[in-house]
Write a protein that holds these residues in place. Sequence first.
Motif, PDB file in Angstrom:
ATOM      1  N   ARG A  71       0.839  -1.207   0.000  1.00 44.47           N
ATOM      2  CA  ARG A  71       0.000   0.000   0.000  1.00 44.47           C
ATOM      3  C   ARG A  71       0.871   1.253   0.000  1.00 44.47           C
ATOM      4  N   THR A  73       0.757   4.399  -0.020  1.00 42.34           N
ATOM      5  CA  THR A  73      -0.166   5.532   0.102  1.00 42.34           C
ATOM      6  C   THR A  73       0.434   6.668   0.923  1.00 42.34           C
ATOM      7  N   GLN A  74      -0.169   7.823   0.758  1.00 44.31           N
ATOM      8  CA  GLN A  74       0.219   9.000   1.539  1.00 44.31           C
ATOM      9  C   GLN A  74      -0.024   8.756   3.028  1.00 44.31           C
ATOM     10  N   LYS A  75      -1.098   8.045   3.359  1.00 44.50           N
ATOM     11  CA  LYS A  75      -1.424   7.752   4.763  1.00 44.50           C
ATOM     12  C   LYS A  75      -0.285   6.979   5.434  1.00 44.50           C
TER      13      LYS A  75
END
Length: 153
Positions: A71, A73-75
């Motif tokens: 993943r 992702t930015q998160k």
Amino acid sequence: MKFLKIFIVFLIINFGALGIGSWLMAEGPQGDWYLTLEKAPWTPDGWVFGAAWTTIMICFSVYMSFLYLKRPTQKIIVLFAIQFILNVSWNFIFFHQKLVDIALIDIVLLTIIVTAFLFTYVKDLKAKSLFILPYLIWLCIATSLNLYILLYN
């Protein structure tokens, strides 16, 4: 090959955090202030901290590499950055500034972030989630040590 590149990046960042944290802690555990504190009976010998953090950062780098590949992702990056800041700042707050109460808040927040990593992404990583457990276990121990110092000094 992709895993290896990401793993090396996380190793550099994580061991960089340890280096920065060490630099920010002034005299740290060798200083008069720390040596005179009433410490928990379960406080490990000094060499255990180095061995533990080396193991933790290798395992956490493996964990983050698997997670980032699964993943990207930015998160994930934001959670990792928050973890980095809390990890590094604890040394400064506890050892350099001697603010044991604020350090406790810092390490509790760090423990929450690491726990969030584990439980948020366990479905994605399955058994690979075990790589974050040394970090979480050590943070629970370190939190108890910080709390003991706050209560008994």
